[in-house]
Design a protein around this motif. Sequence first.
Motif, PDB file in Angstrom:
ATOM      1  N   LEU A 152       0.801  -1.226   0.000  1.00  0.00           N
ATOM      2  CA  LEU A 152       0.000   0.000   0.000  1.00  0.00           C
ATOM      3  C   LEU A 152       0.834   1.275   0.000  1.00  0.00           C
ATOM      4  O   LEU A 152       0.581   2.179  -0.783  1.00  0.00           O
TER       5      LEU A 152
ATOM      6  N   TYR B 175       4.824   3.212   1.039  1.00  0.00           N
ATOM      7  CA  TYR B 175       6.206   3.291   1.540  1.00  0.00           C
ATOM      8  C   TYR B 175       6.594   4.750   1.728  1.00  0.00           C
ATOM      9  O   TYR B 175       6.312   5.591   0.863  1.00  0.00           O
TER      10      TYR B 175
ATOM     11  N   LEU C 175       0.042  17.273  -6.453  1.00  0.00           N
ATOM     12  CA  LEU C 175       0.416  16.162  -5.593  1.00  0.00           C
ATOM     13  C   LEU C 175      -0.302  14.887  -5.968  1.00  0.00           C
ATOM     14  O   LEU C 175       0.203  13.789  -5.766  1.00  0.00           O
TER      15      LEU C 175
ATOM     16  N   ALA D 243       1.564   5.504  -8.025  1.00  0.00           N
ATOM     17  CA  ALA D 243       2.238   4.368  -8.645  1.00  0.00           C
ATOM     18  C   ALA D 243       2.097   4.397 -10.159  1.00  0.00           C
ATOM     19  O   ALA D 243       2.897   3.810 -10.871  1.00  0.00           O
TER      20      ALA D 243
ATOM     21  N   TYR E 176       8.226   8.893 -12.191  1.00  0.00           N
ATOM     22  CA  TYR E 176       8.232   8.917 -10.732  1.00  0.00           C
ATOM     23  C   TYR E 176       9.338   9.813 -10.196  1.00  0.00           C
ATOM     24  O   TYR E 176      10.460   9.748 -10.615  1.00  0.00           O
TER      25      TYR E 176
ATOM     26  N   TYR F  24       7.984  15.743  -2.798  1.00  0.00           N
ATOM     27  CA  TYR F  24       8.151  16.307  -1.472  1.00  0.00           C
ATOM     28  C   TYR F  24       9.547  16.896  -1.295  1.00  0.00           C
ATOM     29  O   TYR F  24       9.999  17.061  -0.187  1.00  0.00           O
TER      30      TYR F  24
ATOM     31  N   THR G   7       1.289  15.587   6.009  1.00  0.00           N
ATOM     32  CA  THR G   7       1.106  14.156   6.256  1.00  0.00           C
ATOM     33  C   THR G   7       1.613  13.760   7.637  1.00  0.00           C
ATOM     34  O   THR G   7       2.682  14.205   8.056  1.00  0.00           O
TER      35      THR G   7
ATOM     36  N   LEU H 217       5.915   9.887  11.749  1.00  0.00           N
ATOM     37  CA  LEU H 217       6.496  10.537  10.569  1.00  0.00           C
ATOM     38  C   LEU H 217       5.668  11.781  10.284  1.00  0.00           C
ATOM     39  O   LEU H 217       4.440  11.703  10.140  1.00  0.00           O
TER      40      LEU H 217
ATOM     41  N   ASP I 127      15.432  13.757   5.672  1.00  0.00           N
ATOM     42  CA  ASP I 127      15.138  14.046   4.267  1.00  0.00           C
ATOM     43  C   ASP I 127      14.352  12.883   3.690  1.00  0.00           C
ATOM     44  O   ASP I 127      14.627  11.718   4.029  1.00  0.00           O
ATOM     45  N   LEU I 128      13.419  13.198   2.841  1.00  0.00           N
ATOM     46  CA  LEU I 128      12.648  12.136   2.204  1.00  0.00           C
ATOM     47  C   LEU I 128      13.453  11.574   1.033  1.00  0.00           C
ATOM     48  O   LEU I 128      13.756  12.297   0.080  1.00  0.00           O
ATOM     49  N   ILE I 129      13.797  10.311   1.129  1.00  0.00           N
ATOM     50  CA  ILE I 129      14.487   9.645   0.008  1.00  0.00           C
ATOM     51  C   ILE I 129      13.475   9.402  -1.107  1.00  0.00           C
ATOM     52  O   ILE I 129      13.747   9.609  -2.281  1.00  0.00           O
ATOM     53  N   GLY I 130      12.304   8.948  -0.709  1.00  0.00           N
ATOM     54  CA  GLY I 130      11.255   8.694  -1.687  1.00  0.00           C
ATOM     55  C   GLY I 130      10.052   8.093  -1.006  1.00  0.00           C
ATOM     56  O   GLY I 130      10.103   7.724   0.167  1.00  0.00           O
ATOM     57  N   SER I 131       8.975   8.048  -1.720  1.00  0.00           N
ATOM     58  CA  SER I 131       7.785   7.380  -1.209  1.00  0.00           C
ATOM     59  C   SER I 131       7.009   6.831  -2.391  1.00  0.00           C
ATOM     60  O   SER I 131       7.213   7.249  -3.531  1.00  0.00           O
ATOM     61  N   ALA I 132       6.153   5.893  -2.093  1.00  0.00           N
ATOM     62  CA  ALA I 132       5.327   5.300  -3.148  1.00  0.00           C
ATOM     63  C   ALA I 132       4.074   4.779  -2.485  1.00  0.00           C
ATOM     64  O   ALA I 132       4.112   4.290  -1.355  1.00  0.00           O
ATOM     65  N   LYS I 133       2.961   4.944  -3.159  1.00  0.00           N
ATOM     66  CA  LYS I 133       1.730   4.389  -2.593  1.00  0.00           C
ATOM     67  C   LYS I 133       0.720   4.117  -3.690  1.00  0.00           C
ATOM     68  O   LYS I 133       0.830   4.651  -4.796  1.00  0.00           O
ATOM     69  N   GLN I 134      -0.221   3.282  -3.349  1.00  0.00           N
ATOM     70  CA  GLN I 134      -1.270   2.964  -4.304  1.00  0.00           C
ATOM     71  C   GLN I 134      -2.072   4.224  -4.637  1.00  0.00           C
ATOM     72  O   GLN I 134      -2.316   5.053  -3.759  1.00  0.00           O
TER      73      GLN I 134
ATOM     74  N   LEU J 229      -4.652   6.354  -2.267  1.00  0.00           N
ATOM     75  CA  LEU J 229      -4.341   6.248  -0.834  1.00  0.00           C
ATOM     76  C   LEU J 229      -3.864   7.591  -0.297  1.00  0.00           C
ATOM     77  O   LEU J 229      -3.254   8.362  -1.008  1.00  0.00           O
TER      78      LEU J 229
END
Lengths: 127, 127
Positions: free
Chosen positions: A62, A64, B9, B14, B19, B23, B63, B79, B117-124, B127
């Motif tokens: 879901l 990350y 945003l 996904a 990609y 942020y 968030t 977080l 620092d945000l390296i990365g994120s991923a979500k459906q 969501l």
Amino acid sequence: MLYKTNNDLHSFSASDNNYKSYYECTANIIAQIEVDSTQLKEYNAALKEQMQTAVRWEPGVLTYYAVADKKLPSRITILEIYADSAAYQKHITTPHFKKYKTTVAHMVKKLELVEVDLIGSAKQPGL
Amino acid sequence: MLYKTNNDLHSFSASDNNYKSYYECTANIIAQIEVDSTQLKEYNAALKEQMQTAVRWEPGVLTYYAVADKKLPSRITILEIYADSAAYQKHITTPHFKKYKTTVAHMVKKLELVEVDLIGSAKQPGL
């Protein structure tokens, strides 16, 4: 449960007056990782590729978020949210996860996985 | 920067082939909190109220995810993602944040804030 549909989950936002966690049944992990600082760029690239691929191909993966300590960027924390334990167990058998593990095997100095429960979350609509 | 619009945003999902982190300029914090276990229910309620209120009234609070160690639920990790440093600085002056701090003052045994620092994120999507 399996996982909720996107429509169900979309209602989880700041504008939802009946706020509650829609992630109640999820399996959640906090990964604390220490990476060899000389290989940080390569590690971060592998991590991002893993996150993107997993979310794209596995509906049970879901969310990350991966972050690095500003002062010690080789200290990485990842919040991982799976639809349920079965989704997590399936995830760790996938080719993309195995590829990630092989790629980073010599980069990771320390790895701690902590199972966590989601107390709650909140975010701006559309995020 | 201030913060991106919801439309900007929303493309962060996904299904976004290009990609990247939307942020990049955010201010991010990992809060590690140890709560008096006899007051955990009250603490979690105050935390959830703070998160909901902040996201609802402060567009620069993007968030929150709050999780508790499954084995030691008084060990909490949050977080926090703010649009930028100014949004964070403003946040900690708000009445709802001050109310939270006063409410939990006698419940929190340990608090560590780490800038990340945000390296990365991923979500459906959705969501």
